[in-house]
Every structure is written in structure tokens, then in C-alpha cells.
Enzyme design. Structure first.
Site, PDB file in Angstrom:
ATOM      1  N   ALA A 192     102.503  76.945  22.972  1.00  0.00           N
ATOM      2  CA  ALA A 192     101.404  77.844  22.867  1.00  0.00           C
ATOM      3  C   ALA A 192     101.918  79.236  21.832  1.00  0.00           C
ATOM      4  O   ALA A 192     103.410  79.245  21.866  1.00  0.00           O
ATOM      5  CB  ALA A 192     100.739  78.630  23.859  1.00  0.00           C
ATOM      6  N   ASN A 237     100.346  85.064  19.002  1.00  0.00           N
ATOM      7  CA  ASN A 237      99.726  86.160  17.967  1.00  0.00           C
ATOM      8  C   ASN A 237      98.854  87.097  18.560  1.00  0.00           C
ATOM      9  O   ASN A 237      98.104  87.048  19.594  1.00  0.00           O
ATOM     10  CB  ASN A 237      98.858  85.127  17.368  1.00  0.00           C
ATOM     11  CG  ASN A 237      99.471  83.912  16.966  1.00  0.00           C
ATOM     12  OD1 ASN A 237     100.594  83.739  16.490  1.00  0.00           O
ATOM     13  ND2 ASN A 237      99.011  82.694  17.348  1.00  0.00           N
ATOM     14  N   GLU A 268     102.073  83.476  27.448  1.00  0.00           N
ATOM     15  CA  GLU A 268     101.641  84.155  26.083  1.00  0.00           C
ATOM     16  C   GLU A 268     101.008  85.506  26.393  1.00  0.00           C
ATOM     17  O   GLU A 268     101.136  86.378  25.643  1.00  0.00           O
ATOM     18  CB  GLU A 268     100.693  83.190  25.728  1.00  0.00           C
ATOM     19  CG  GLU A 268     101.281  81.768  25.168  1.00  0.00           C
ATOM     20  CD  GLU A 268     102.701  81.782  24.637  1.00  0.00           C
ATOM     21  OE1 GLU A 268     102.906  82.416  23.936  1.00  0.00           O
ATOM     22  OE2 GLU A 268     103.334  80.639  25.161  1.00  0.00           O
TER      23      GLU A 268
HETATM   24  N1  PHE Z   1     106.715  82.201  20.963  1.00  0.00           N
HETATM   25  C1  PHE Z   1     106.128  80.867  21.601  1.00  0.00           C
HETATM   26  C2  PHE Z   1     106.221  80.987  22.913  1.00  0.00           C
HETATM   27  O1  PHE Z   1     107.208  80.768  23.495  1.00  0.00           O
HETATM   28  C3  PHE Z   1     106.751  79.641  21.032  1.00  0.00           C
HETATM   29  C4  PHE Z   1     106.754  79.218  19.644  1.00  0.00           C
HETATM   30  C5  PHE Z   1     107.471  79.339  18.784  1.00  0.00           C
HETATM   31  C6  PHE Z   1     105.431  78.542  19.183  1.00  0.00           C
HETATM   32  C7  PHE Z   1     107.636  78.809  17.581  1.00  0.00           C
HETATM   33  C8  PHE Z   1     105.422  77.866  17.930  1.00  0.00           C
HETATM   34  C9  PHE Z   1     106.350  78.300  16.895  1.00  0.00           C
HETATM   35  O2  PHE Z   1     105.487  81.563  23.415  1.00  0.00           O
HETATM   36 ZN    ZN Z   2     107.461  82.695  24.636  1.00  0.00          ZN
END
Ligand code: PHE
Ligand code: ZN
Length: 885
Positions: A268, A271, A304
Site C-alpha cells: 500500500a 499518499n 499507512e
Molecule cells: N511507502 C509504502 C509503505 O511502506 C511502500 C511503497 C513503496 C509502495 C514504493 C509503493 C511503492 O507504506
Molecule cells: Zn511504509
């Protein structure tokens, strides 16, 4: 594809951005065969740098530039330089506006990065560097901007139009199209941008924050999944409350949205205000999702959501700092799950996972520190080291500071850095400043790769009544790091007397004893600690709760381990003693197998497990965990040279023997729990998870005896249960059994019943891919032709190919190399379709050094074949070339 010959990027080369983007105004016109993106960037020279005006280089890939303006002046090709990854132009004033229009093709984007289509909807994935596939931009996390986004699409197919922040205007256009404008009041880097357009339904709820603000919560899914959203919504509300209570963090927008998509490279994405989820991490209801899936949804929703503070309000300066947000957020979600469910069981699961998979990564060719200092493709660094070891590093800080000082440190971190893009050093500094504790040496956990070894020995002096523990730490060399300096290793421990009680702990030089479980900081290569007033030889319980991610060794004998299994006051260490006992017993069997001897199981393991099964006062989830023998992958990890067949045979032999010797107590507990399951409606709560986990592990042992009453019980459970946990276990048990007819029937009936549910079909693929019966590869090949399978969907790739290579070790490592060849073939195809998935799938081949020389040669040959297969993505190139180096 590799554009600029796979350059390595170094942390030491970091430079602040030349220009800033104060405002970003985006307009998307979404069509079936292309999308137009207009971007207006309100920019200025970075005031922290000199007053001159260097050239401005924007990132951009796979964009068709249609129009470019600087301060309303149309630029022609002579005014800028365009490569396949950059657009360079010369600003003439310190403040200026750039307008660009580009055409992109989400409809043919199979890499699932940037803007793409999934099951008919438009969605985005921008972390880490996907935004540059949407428009020309300064695509780096330290450039933060205020975003306004307008999107327009055909109304009938895309009635829902979403982006970050708050909706501020909408309307319809002629020709059946409509539009919406969203404004995000918070500055954010481009990697947190998101948009969604599709035919979605939502479940709406509301959360009132600590300061009495109402937040609208919406979870959007495809209409047929609207009945599978409640668990995620409940999890979201629990997360919001927990973050207020435990970290004092409130949500900051008026609306929080989650959208489920079927094609997603990861779990996930956080954003701002518009989380986008792999549907496997949102959808859950009793009939279609297992207990494990329910727990995963709860954990990922929390993860998230927690990023809103640890990631979004305070973000990363550059991608070398990735663990700043990921390690911290995993630690936060792990503590949340521990609070919602069983703390000890959560810790056991996490540690088993870390030791099997992260330790293997740390010992392999891609080993890197929690804060890496170089990479070729950042997508390859979303690793177990950044996430899980990063979380362990945070846990150690928490252990060293204590809960109160840790909370002060996190408050200071959020207060000091709100709205900024910062580094791991900034985080540690806040922890130091709030606690007064110097973490200089501790920071080696961020810079040195590899899993430290901690060897412990004891000396007891009955006359002086002293007991000394001697610690020796070391850390193996990893790529680019041959010599390591000592780490700060917090070792929580207790000393048990002959009755199993914890002794009061008083170190030499201390005025009085304090506590019966304490944390010692081992900071030297060799260090001893002496306890006084110890009248009899104690038994140490070391590294309680797995207080540091190290490989600890102490020369326990099997009787001592059995004693700890029963008496240790630390639940984690009771489990750990059982694991160590099992490891010793299994390694003995592995040796027997290798020498061609008859296998003989140490009966003490039988006795230990019988004691557990007969004690009805124990937590059932703990009993289930303790009945689970260390997995083949873990036994591989701890082997000097992994003998795949010996490991498999030894473990299966032990399981078989245990099943026969413990048939009666297993059968009794199975029946009692199945009876309860029959009479209780499904509830996704810890106590029920516990009951079902014991029931299901009991069933899997029982089936090894092949008794007809077990077959009957399995079929009864399969047919009569009301939930996927019991049904899938029954199916898996049949799939691994000798009952071919029943197996075939159940598989067919299952597929027929669930053919329209992609997530359930993933489980159906996995259960078969993981079956260690002979001819595994042939079965996988047949399944790849199944209408529900496609290489374009990452969940399917993971469920079938990933499960085969990662869980079906005897078949994947077939001595003729067929499993390796198969995996390499899939990697080569996926390299062109979806580089991120290709590069992840290839991990098992990178571990070639673990195996005997024949397998090594076969695995290397496949890596070389991939390398020679044509134009490789940076993702695959980096992993293959480093594995062969
Ligand atoms: N940042 C997201 C998470 O760990 C992971 C993620 C990284 C999703 C790159 C898509 C692309 O919560
Ligand atoms: Zn993360």
C-alpha cells in the site's frame, strides 16, 4: 530500461536542490488511449544557495513534450535540452513559472509506476520516482510543494475523481465528461501525490479527533467488494485513536480516503489524504479472507495511516534516509498490532520473519546498512533491512531510552521537523536531546550492514556467590564493508533459579538489587558483567523479547532448553527455547541424513511438546507457535552450507514422528477447538485467532498419520466451516496429503466456487505452488495456463511463482536446475513488463552462495543468462550484477 548506463548514486554526493517549487498546479485529461498532463510550476531559486541562476534540470521519463513555457513565453527546441530522462533549461530570474504539457500512456503502463490503469480505473504510484513518468518535475523528496489538481474524464466510466487534500470544485463538460479539483493545503514531495478515477463505491464513516474535529473516512472499492470493507474501516478508526493515545498525533485534513486497486507492486501507499492499497491489504471478510489476512489488513491500514506523521508531515531528505520513515512506521505499526492482539505472538511472528528473511538478506550480495550509502535503482532498496531491521533499530532506541523518554523524543522530532524533509541523524538527535542519552556509538546500526554475532559464556563462583556473563560480539564482512566496529547491543536478561523463578539482579558495584529482568548494554567487542549474591548456579534467559537483532549463542543443553520452555517468565523466550531445542534436534537429524544413517528423533522434543499440549491453561496461540518447527528457510539460513534435501527430509521426519507420538493430545485439542469453531460465528479477534491457529496446526500434524478419521475431519471442516481460515487450512492439508481423489475434488470445488474472487484464487495458487509433493514445477507450469493467472498482476506472480521459489524449497532447488531455469525465464519476461516485480522475484537466485557446488553452478548460470538476455531494467541489472560480483 537502463537509460544512463546504470549509474550508482552516492549519499556523499547529496546537494540541496538549486530550485524550489512553491506551487504545483496539475490538470489531467484522462482518455482511453492517452492522457494529457498540464503542469504549472511556481518556482524560485533556493534562497539558501547563492544568488546566481544555474541551469534548471527537471526529471521526466517516457513523456511526450507537447508544449513548454517559461513565464508565459513559449519555448522552442533551441531553448532547452531534452534527453530520455531530463529536461534542462535556463531560468532568467530568481522567481519564475514553468508551464508544460505532456502526453502519457497509462493504458499501456505495465510497470505500475506513475499513472496506470488497473481493472478499468486510473490510479497512480509515485514513490519513489514515479512522478517523473507523469510530468517534468524536481522529483526528489526534499522539494516540497503545495498541490492543486484538476482531473477530467468520461463521466459514465469514471464517476469518481479523487486526488490529495480537499475537494474544492467540480462540474461537467459537454460530451459526457466531468471534472473535479482537489487542493492539498500541506506542502508535500511529489512521491506523495496521487489521483484516482474510476467506477468505485465507498463505505463512509467518521472519526472525531482528540480536539473534537470531525474527519470523514472513506474506503473506495469496486462495487462487488463493498461487502469486504468493514474490517479495514474498523482498523482505520483504531489506528487513528491509537496514534492519538500513544504518540499524541492527530489527523490533519477533513477527509481521509483509501482506495483499493487490484494491480499494485507493493502492499500500500501513504499518499497524503488518499492512500492507495493493494486490494489484498484492504478487503477482508470471514468467508474470503484468513485470520492472517485480517491481521495483515489491520497492520497495513495502520502502517499507512501512521505515515501521515512519520513520513508525510516529516519526510525524508533523500532516499538514503528511507528507513527514517519506514523503520519508524513499521515499529509503530508493530506496537499497534501488539496492543490490538497478543503482544508475545506478534513478537514471535516478527522475529521469525526477520531471522529467516532479513538475516538472509544481510548475509547475501545485496546486504546494505539501514541507511545505505549507494544505490543504482532505489526501488531495490525497499527491503527487509530498511523496513524490518529499521524497525528493530527503533525498538532498540525505545529499549535504551525507556517509554517515557522515547515519547519525549518523538514529540520533539515531530515538533522540530514538522513540514521538513530530514535525515536519520535528525531523528536520532531529537531522541538524544530529549533523553540526554548519547547515541553516537549506537548510530553504527544505521551505517554498518550485516547481522552481529553475540557469543555468551558464563562463570559461576559458588564461594564468592558471583555469576559472570562474558559477551563477545563480532559482525561478518558485507559487500564494501570488511571491518566492523562494535555495536551497542541492548541485552535484556534474567537469571532463573533451580525452581524456575527469576532471581533479583544486582551487578557488582551496585548498592542493591533492582528488578528481575534488566537491560545490559554490550558496547565493547568483549565485555563481562558480574552479578553478586547469586548463591546457586543460575540458568540465564538471554535477549528477552529479542531485544536486539543479533545471532546470540549460549551453550545450552537440551534439558536446559526444556526447562526454559516451561519456566521462563518471558513468553518470547519460552518460544525461543523451544525453537533452539527444535533446531538442535533437527540439525542432529540433518547430520544423520547426510551420513546415510537411520533417522532417530530425540524423544525430549516429543516430551516437551506433549507437556505443552496437555496444559490447557496456556495461551493457545502460544501453543500453536511452539508446535511450529523452524521452517526450512530458517534452517537454510543458519546452515553453513544448506543441504536442501537433508533439511526437508529431517524436518518432515520430525513432523511425522511428532504426529504419531502425539496423536491423542493433538486429536483431542483439534476436536475441542473445531467444536467451538462450529458453534461460534467468526470473529476477527485475538482469542479466536488463537483457537483457530491451534486447531489448524493440530490438523496439519494429524493428517501426516493418514488416518481415515483425520480425512473425515478435514472434509467436514472443509465443507462445513463458515470462514476462509478453516477452509484454506483444510484445503492445504488435503493438498499435502496422500488422498489424491479428495485433493483433486476439493481443489476443483474451491476454484469453481471462488473463481470470481481474485484474492481467493491467489490463495488457491499459493497452496498448490507450496506443495512439496514431487513434480512441483510441472504443477506450477500447468497453473500458469489457468485462466485466472496472468503475469501482469503482481499478486498472481507472487502467489504462484513467488510461493514456488520461496516456500517450495525442495522443488525449486531440484538437483537438475529446472526450478532455477524456470525462475530465470519468468524474470526475463517480467523484466520487460514490470521491472520492480522482476527484480524482487529474483531474490532466491541471489542466495547461490548458500548451497553446494553443483547448485551454485546452476544458479550462477541462470543469473548469467539473465544478464545476457538483452536490455535489462536498472532494477534487474543491479541485483543480478551485484549477485555475481
Ligand atoms: N511507502 C509504502 C509503505 O511502506 C511502500 C511503497 C513503496 C509502495 C514504493 C509503493 C511503492 O507504506
Ligand atoms: Zn511504509
Amino acid at each position: 530500461m537502463r537509460t544512463e548506463q546504470s549509474k550508482t548514486i552516492y549519499l556523499k554526493d547529496y546537494q540541496a536542490p538549486d530550485y524550489l517549487i512553491d506551487e504545483t498546479h496539475l490538470t489531467f485529461e484522462l482518455f482511453e488511449d492517452h492522457t494529457l498532463v498540464h503542469a504549472q510550476l511556481v518556482m524560485r531559486r533556493n534562497p539558501a544557495l547563492s544568488a546566481d541562476l544555474p541551469a534548471l534540470t527537471l526529471d521526466g521519463q517516457q513523456l511526450e513534450l507537447l508544449e513548454l513555457k517559461l513565464d508565459d513565453r513559449e519555448l522552442t527546441a533551441a531553448d532547452y535540452t531534452l534527453t530520455d530522462s531530463h529536461l534542462t533549461l535556463q531560468p532568467t530570474q530568481a522567481s519564475f513559472v514553468i508551464d508544460s504539457s505532456v502526453r502519457i500512456h497509462p493504458e499501456s503502463n505495465t510497470a505500475l509506476e506513475g499513472l496506470y490503469k488497473s481493472s478499468g480505473m486510473f490510479c497512480t504510484q509515485c514513490e519513489a520516482e514515479g512522478f517523473r513518468k507523469i510530468t517534468y518535475y524536481l522529483d526528489r523528496p526534499d522539494v516540497m510543494s503545495k498541490f492543486t489538481t484538476t482531473l477530467s474524464a468520461e463521466q459514465h466510466s469514471y464517476p469518481v475523481l479523487l486526488s490529495n487534500g480537499n475537494p474544492i470544485a467540480s462540474g461537467s463538460e459537454e460530451g459526457g465528461r466531468h471534472w473535479a479539483t482537489w487542493e492539498d493545503p500541506f506542502m508535500k514531495p511529489a512521491y506523495l501525490f496521487a489521483l484516482v478515477a474510476g467506477d468505485l463505491w465507498c463505505v463512509e464513516d467518521k472519526f472525531t479527533t482528540l480536539s473534537s474535529r470531525d474527519v470523514t473516512l472513506r474506503i473506495y472499492v469496486e462495487p462487488e467488494n463493498i461487502d469486504k470493507v468493514q474490517h479495514a474501516m474498523d482498523s482505520l478508526k483504531k489506528s487513528m485513536k491509537w496514534d492519538e493515545e500513544v504518540y499524541g498525533r492527530e489527523y490533519d485534513l477533513d477527509i481521509f480516503m483509501i482506495v483499493a486497486v487490484n494491480d499494485f507492486n507493493m502492499g500500500a501507499m501513504e499518499n497524503k489524504g488518499l492512500n492507495i492499497f493493494n486490494s489484498s491489504c484492504v478487503l477482508a471478510r470471514a468467508e474470503t479472507a484468513t485470520d492472517a489476512a485480517h491481521q495483515r489488513v489491520e497492520a497495513v491500514v495502520a502502517h499507512e495511516y501512521f505515515h501521515n506523521w512519520s513520513g508525510n508531515r516529516v519526510t525524508c531528505r533523500d532516499w538514503f534516509q528511507l528507513s527514517l520513515k519506514e523503520g519508524f512506521t513499521v515499529f509503530r505499526d508493530a506496537e499497534f498490532s501488539a496492543d490490538m492482539n497478543s503482544r508475545t505472538v506478534k513478537r514471535i511472528e516478527d522475529v521469525a520473519y526477520l531471522r529467516t528473511h532479513q538475516f538472509a538478506e544481510d548475509a547475501g550480495p545485496m546486504a546494505h546498512p539501514v541507511r545505505p550509502d549507494a544505490y543504482m535503482e532505489i526501488s531495490n532498496f525497499y527491503t527487509l533491512t530498511i523496513y524490518e531491521k529499521g524497525s528493530e533499530v527503533l525498538r532498540m532506541i525505545h529499549t535504551l531510552l525507556g517509554n517515557e523518554a522515547f515519547r519525549k523524543g518523538s514529540d520533539l522530532y515531530f515538533e522540530r521537523h514538522d513540514g521538513q524533509a530530514v535525515t536519520c541523524d535528525d531523528f536520532v538527535k531529537a531522541m538524544e536531546d530529549a533523553s540526554g542519552i548519547d547515541l553516537t556509538q549506537f548510530k553504527r546500526w544505521y551505517t554498518q550492514a550485516g547481522t552481529p554475532r553475540l557469543a555468551v559464556s558464563e562463570t559461576f563462583d559458588a564461594v564468592a556467590k558471583t555469576y559472570t556473563l562474558n559477551f563477545t560480539q563480532s559482525c561478518p564482512a558485507t559487500p564494501g564493508q570488511s571491518d566492523k566496529l562494535p555495536f551497542v547491543i541492548p541485552v535484556e536478561l534474567g537469571l532463573l533459579d533451580a525452581r524456575g523463578n527469576d532471581l533479583p539482579l544486582r551487578l557488582q558495584g551496585e548498592a542493591a538489587a533492582s528488578g528481575t529482568s534488566r537491560v545490559l548494554s554490550v558496547t565493547e567487542a568483549q565485555q563481562s558483567f558480574t552479578f553478586v549474591d547469586i548463591a546457586e548456579q543460575p540458568l540465564p534467559s538471554l535477549l528477552r523479547g529479542f531485544s536486539a537483532p543479533v545471532k546470540l549463542s549460549f551453550p545450552y543443553d537440551r534439558d536446559q532448553l526444556m526447562f526454559l520452555m516451561q519456566h521462563d517468565s518471558d513468553g518470547f523466550n519460552r518460544w525461543e527455547a523451544g525453537q533452539q531445542l527444535s533446531v538442535q534436534v533437527l540439525q542432529e537429524l540433518i547430520g544423520q541424513h547426510q551420513r546415510g544413517e537411520q533417522l532417530v528423533l530425540d524423544q525430549r522434543l516429543v516430551t516437551a511438546l506433549r507437556t505443552l499440549l496437555q496444559d490447557e491453561s496456556l495461551d493457545q496461540a502460544m501453543v500453536a507457535e511452539m508446535l511450529s518447527l523452524p521452517g526450512e528457510a530458517y534452517l537454510t539460513e543458519i546452515s553453513e552450507v544448506a543441504d536442501v534435501d537433508a533439511i526437508h527430509n529431517a524436518r518432515e521426519f520430525a513432523r511425522q514422528q511428532l504426529a504419531e507420538a502425539l496423536f491423542e493430545p493433538l486429536w483431542q485439542r483439534y476436536q475441542a477447538n473445531r467444536e467451538l469453531s462450529r458453534n461460534t460465528a467468526y470473529v476477527a479477534e485475538a482469542e479466536h485467532f488463537a483457537r483457530r491457529s491451534l486447531q489448524n496446526i493440530a490438523l496439519s500434524y494429524l493428517m501426516l498419520t493418514g488416518k481415515p478419521q483425520v480425512l473425515a475431519a478435514t472434509l467436514e471442516q472443509y465443507e462445513a466451516c463458515d470462514n476462509m481460515t478453516e477452509r484454506l487450512t483444510a484445503l492445504a492439508v488435503l493438498v499435502g496429503s496422500k488422498f489424491e481423489v479428495e485433493r483433486g475434488k476439493a481443489l476443483e470445488a474451491f476454484a469453481e466456487h471462488f473463481k470470481d474472487n481474485a484474492l481467493v484464487m491467489d490463495q488457491w495458487f499459493s497452496v498448490q505452488a507450496a506443495s512439496t509433493l514431487p513434480d512441483g514445477l510441472a504443477r506450477v507450469r500447468v497453473l500458469m495456463e489457468h485462466p485466472a493467472f496472468t503475469l501482469k498482476n503482481p499478486n498472481k506472480v507472487r502467489a504462484l511463482i513467488g510461493a514456488f521459489a520461496g516456500q517450495n524449497l525442495v522443488n525449486f532447488h531440484a538437483a537438475d536446475g529446472s526450478g532455477y531455469r524456470f525462475l530465470a525465464d519468468q524474470v526475463i519476461v517480467l523484466n520487460a513488463l514490470n521491472p520492480q516485480i522482476a527484480s524482487r522475484l529474483l531474490a532466491p537466485l541471489t542466495r547461490w552462495r548458500k548451497y553446494g557446488s553443483e547448485r551454485q553452478a546452476l544458479m550462477k548460470a541462470e543469473l548469467e543468462r539473465i544478464l545476457a538476455s538483452g536490455e535489462l531494467s536498472a532494477d534487474v541489472y543491479e541485483v543480478v550484477s551485484k549477485s555475481l560480483a
